[in-house]
Design a protein around this motif. Sequence first.
Motif, PDB file in Angstrom:
ATOM      1  N   ARG A 143       0.843  -1.195   0.000  1.00  0.00           N
ATOM      2  CA  ARG A 143       0.000   0.000   0.000  1.00  0.00           C
ATOM      3  C   ARG A 143       0.874   1.239   0.000  1.00  0.00           C
ATOM      4  O   ARG A 143       2.024   1.207   0.431  1.00  0.00           O
ATOM      5  N   PRO A 144       0.337   2.361  -0.468  1.00  0.00           N
ATOM      6  CA  PRO A 144       1.113   3.607  -0.470  1.00  0.00           C
ATOM      7  C   PRO A 144       1.436   4.059   0.954  1.00  0.00           C
ATOM      8  O   PRO A 144       0.644   3.851   1.878  1.00  0.00           O
ATOM      9  N   VAL A 145       2.580   4.668   1.108  1.00  0.00           N
ATOM     10  CA  VAL A 145       2.997   5.206   2.405  1.00  0.00           C
ATOM     11  C   VAL A 145       3.571   6.606   2.223  1.00  0.00           C
ATOM     12  O   VAL A 145       3.978   6.991   1.136  1.00  0.00           O
ATOM     13  N   TYR A 146       3.566   7.357   3.300  1.00  0.00           N
ATOM     14  CA  TYR A 146       4.317   8.607   3.380  1.00  0.00           C
ATOM     15  C   TYR A 146       5.589   8.276   4.142  1.00  0.00           C
ATOM     16  O   TYR A 146       5.560   7.565   5.140  1.00  0.00           O
TER      17      TYR A 146
ATOM     18  N   CYS B 149       8.134   5.409   8.043  1.00  0.00           N
ATOM     19  CA  CYS B 149       6.970   5.379   7.144  1.00  0.00           C
ATOM     20  C   CYS B 149       5.676   5.255   7.917  1.00  0.00           C
ATOM     21  O   CYS B 149       5.634   4.675   8.997  1.00  0.00           O
ATOM     22  N   VAL B 150       4.614   5.787   7.323  1.00  0.00           N
ATOM     23  CA  VAL B 150       3.272   5.659   7.879  1.00  0.00           C
ATOM     24  C   VAL B 150       2.324   5.373   6.702  1.00  0.00           C
ATOM     25  O   VAL B 150       2.518   5.879   5.602  1.00  0.00           O
ATOM     26  N   ASP B 151       1.327   4.566   6.944  1.00  0.00           N
ATOM     27  CA  ASP B 151       0.356   4.197   5.915  1.00  0.00           C
ATOM     28  C   ASP B 151      -0.354   5.439   5.385  1.00  0.00           C
ATOM     29  O   ASP B 151      -0.788   6.292   6.165  1.00  0.00           O
ATOM     30  N   ALA B 152      -0.483   5.558   4.074  1.00  0.00           N
ATOM     31  CA  ALA B 152      -1.109   6.741   3.471  1.00  0.00           C
ATOM     32  C   ALA B 152      -2.628   6.712   3.600  1.00  0.00           C
ATOM     33  O   ALA B 152      -3.274   7.734   3.386  1.00  0.00           O
ATOM     34  N   HIS B 153      -3.195   5.582   3.939  1.00  0.00           N
ATOM     35  CA  HIS B 153      -4.658   5.518   4.081  1.00  0.00           C
ATOM     36  C   HIS B 153      -4.973   5.881   5.494  1.00  0.00           C
ATOM     37  O   HIS B 153      -5.820   5.825   6.125  1.00  0.00           O
TER      38      HIS B 153
ATOM     39  N   ARG C 222       9.622   9.720   5.555  1.00  0.00           N
ATOM     40  CA  ARG C 222      10.580  10.798   5.795  1.00  0.00           C
ATOM     41  C   ARG C 222      11.908  10.159   6.179  1.00  0.00           C
ATOM     42  O   ARG C 222      11.950   9.038   6.689  1.00  0.00           O
TER      43      ARG C 222
END
Length: 47
Positions: A17-20, A43-47, A22
């Motif tokens: 799944r997409p993540v944000y 990372c953190v889940d983008a949803h 830094r």
Amino acid sequence: MFFKYAPGDPLDVPPPRPVYARVDQIEPVDDADDAPSLALLDCVDAH
């Protein structure tokens, strides 16, 4: 780790799944000036 998915590939496991992300840390692999570095991401889940 990076994943590559192309349409038509078997779906044994769902694609990631997409993540944000830094940059958390950058650590040199060696003490030499031209040595590559290791980048650690937070990372953190983008949803």
